[in-house]
Design a protein around this motif. Structure first.
Motif, PDB file in Angstrom:
ATOM      1  N   GLY A 110      -6.489   0.858  -0.719  1.00  0.00           N
ATOM      2  CA  GLY A 110      -5.354   0.006  -1.056  1.00  0.00           C
ATOM      3  C   GLY A 110      -5.191  -0.198  -2.545  1.00  0.00           C
ATOM      4  N   THR A 111      -4.528  -1.295  -2.912  1.00  0.00           N
ATOM      5  CA  THR A 111      -4.113  -1.510  -4.296  1.00  0.00           C
ATOM      6  C   THR A 111      -5.016  -2.442  -5.094  1.00  0.00           C
ATOM      7  N   LEU A 112      -5.897  -3.169  -4.441  1.00  0.00           N
ATOM      8  CA  LEU A 112      -6.733  -4.132  -5.172  1.00  0.00           C
ATOM      9  C   LEU A 112      -7.726  -3.389  -6.063  1.00  0.00           C
ATOM     10  N   ASP A 113      -7.807  -3.809  -7.330  1.00  0.00           N
ATOM     11  CA  ASP A 113      -8.749  -3.219  -8.280  1.00  0.00           C
ATOM     12  C   ASP A 113     -10.118  -3.854  -8.077  1.00  0.00           C
ATOM     13  N   PRO A 114     -11.116  -3.085  -7.617  1.00  0.00           N
ATOM     14  CA  PRO A 114     -12.430  -3.689  -7.373  1.00  0.00           C
ATOM     15  C   PRO A 114     -13.133  -4.144  -8.653  1.00  0.00           C
TER      16      PRO A 114
ATOM     17  N   ASP B 141     -11.032  -2.210   3.795  1.00  0.00           N
ATOM     18  CA  ASP B 141      -9.759  -1.519   4.000  1.00  0.00           C
ATOM     19  C   ASP B 141      -8.600  -2.421   3.585  1.00  0.00           C
ATOM     20  N   ASN B 142      -8.011  -2.093   2.438  1.00  0.00           N
ATOM     21  CA  ASN B 142      -6.856  -2.818   1.925  1.00  0.00           C
ATOM     22  C   ASN B 142      -7.106  -4.327   1.803  1.00  0.00           C
ATOM     23  N   PRO B 143      -8.179  -4.735   1.136  1.00  0.00           N
ATOM     24  CA  PRO B 143      -8.455  -6.170   0.992  1.00  0.00           C
ATOM     25  C   PRO B 143      -7.396  -6.841   0.120  1.00  0.00           C
ATOM     26  N   ARG B 144      -7.252  -8.157   0.287  1.00  0.00           N
ATOM     27  CA  ARG B 144      -6.233  -8.903  -0.454  1.00  0.00           C
ATOM     28  C   ARG B 144      -6.816  -9.984  -1.351  1.00  0.00           C
ATOM     29  N   ASN B 145      -7.921 -10.563  -0.944  1.00  0.00           N
ATOM     30  CA  ASN B 145      -8.464 -11.730  -1.654  1.00  0.00           C
ATOM     31  C   ASN B 145      -9.511 -11.284  -2.675  1.00  0.00           C
ATOM     32  N   LEU B 146      -9.259 -11.558  -3.952  1.00  0.00           N
ATOM     33  CA  LEU B 146     -10.155 -11.125  -5.018  1.00  0.00           C
ATOM     34  C   LEU B 146     -11.537 -11.760  -4.887  1.00  0.00           C
TER      35      LEU B 146
ATOM     36  N   ARG C 274     -12.529   2.558  -5.800  1.00  0.00           N
ATOM     37  CA  ARG C 274     -11.354   2.524  -4.933  1.00  0.00           C
ATOM     38  C   ARG C 274     -11.036   3.961  -4.520  1.00  0.00           C
ATOM     39  N   LEU C 275     -10.896   4.189  -3.203  1.00  0.00           N
ATOM     40  CA  LEU C 275     -10.640   5.521  -2.675  1.00  0.00           C
ATOM     41  C   LEU C 275      -9.599   5.448  -1.566  1.00  0.00           C
ATOM     42  N   ALA C 276      -8.952   6.559  -1.294  1.00  0.00           N
ATOM     43  CA  ALA C 276      -8.105   6.679  -0.118  1.00  0.00           C
ATOM     44  C   ALA C 276      -8.983   6.905   1.111  1.00  0.00           C
ATOM     45  N   VAL C 277      -8.437   6.615   2.287  1.00  0.00           N
ATOM     46  CA  VAL C 277      -9.208   6.797   3.517  1.00  0.00           C
ATOM     47  C   VAL C 277      -9.707   8.237   3.635  1.00  0.00           C
ATOM     48  N   ALA C 278      -8.877   9.185   3.253  1.00  0.00           N
ATOM     49  CA  ALA C 278      -9.265  10.595   3.355  1.00  0.00           C
ATOM     50  C   ALA C 278     -10.403  10.958   2.412  1.00  0.00           C
ATOM     51  N   GLU C 279     -10.676  10.118   1.411  1.00  0.00           N
ATOM     52  CA  GLU C 279     -11.712  10.409   0.422  1.00  0.00           C
ATOM     53  C   GLU C 279     -13.035   9.708   0.716  1.00  0.00           C
TER      54      GLU C 279
END
Length: 257
Positions: free
Chosen positions: A148-152, A121-126, A172-177
């Motif tokens: 979130g915004t991080l590109d997996p 959920d919204n990770p920050r560290n690549l 990458r998905l929204a919580v609702a998805e």
């Protein structure tokens, strides 16, 4: 080889420049090895020393040695370093075709599931994100989803994941998805994981390194779960938390390999 590029090397560089913007960078021997093992489409692969790379394959990954023999083009060291943002010690790099979003969504939605889905959920560290994908592939999970915004599929994430993005569904998905299934959200206020059995169709949700679970994902959770931790220790590293949770799933009824 000399610094002068040969005909095949020139062709490989031309292919690389044409494909780079829309491809996944496989940075290093192990990333290329894993991508080959798990069926990635790889239109171009380069190395500064074919013989050395094929010897490495024969020693560490003989199952992919012949495939690499057909894929690899030797290029001068200066050419190799011009193609990658950060040269890898093995001096090997390749471009792969990213799996389609549609194929990944289909894999994530398929039921019944025989292994959980991991949600970051919204990770920050690549680097942490890549390490989680590597762990997830090792446990055979259904997929890894990031909100979130991080590109997996960022090159740094792929490098940290050692090319194992191709061994599971990464999106990458929204919580609702998020995929269906009971959501087990990791939270310090949750029930001790040691008293629980995690089902194969679980969605395992982990908060960001800085702020934990978002309100939306916390509200989506069916179960709040905590990991055992000594008092006054603030938290575990994200990848460590995922590893502990997946290990618990594997020893309390998860599928055996």
């Amino acid at each position: 080889m000399t610094d002068a590029a040969t005909g095949p090397a020139i062709d490989a560089v031309s292919d690389w420049q044409r494909l780079a913007c829309d491809s996944v960078l496989l940075d290093g021997f192990h990333a290329l090895k894993h991508a080959v093992r798990f069926g990635a489409r790889i239109p171009v692969a380069v190395t500064t020393d074919r013989r050395k790379t094929l010897d490495l394959a024969a020693a560490l990954a003989p199952d992919v040695r012949d495939t690499l023999d057909a894929l690899l083009t030797e290029v001068p060291a200066t050419t190799y370093t011009s193609l990658v943002p950060r040269p890898h010690p093995t001096a090997v790099a390749a471009l792969a075709v990213r799996p389609s979003r549609e194929a990944n969504l289909e894999a994530l939605a398929r039921t019944p599931r025989t292994a959980p889905v991991v949600v970051l959920d919204n990770p920050r560290n690549l680097g942490n994100a890549g390490a989680v994908i590597r762990l997830a592939a090792g446990f055979g999970v259904t997929g890894v989803v990031m909100t979130g915004t991080l590109d997996p599929w960022h090159p740094t994430v792929v490098r940290a994941g050692a090319g194992l993005h191709f061994a599971t569904a990464v999106e990458r998905l929204a919580v609702a998805e998020l995929p269906s299934g009971p959501v087990f959200a990791l939270d310090p206020e949750g029930d001790d994981i040691r008293a629980l059995k995690i089902p194969d169709d679980a969605v395992l949700a982990f908060g960001s390194e800085r702020s934990g679970l978002s309100p939306d994902l916390r509200a989506r959770g069916d179960h709040l779960v905590s990991l055992p931790m000594r008092p006054q220790v603030s938290s575990y590293n994200l990848a460590t938390s995922v590893a502990m949770t997946l290990y618990h799933w594997s020893v309390t009824g998860g599928r055996a390999f």
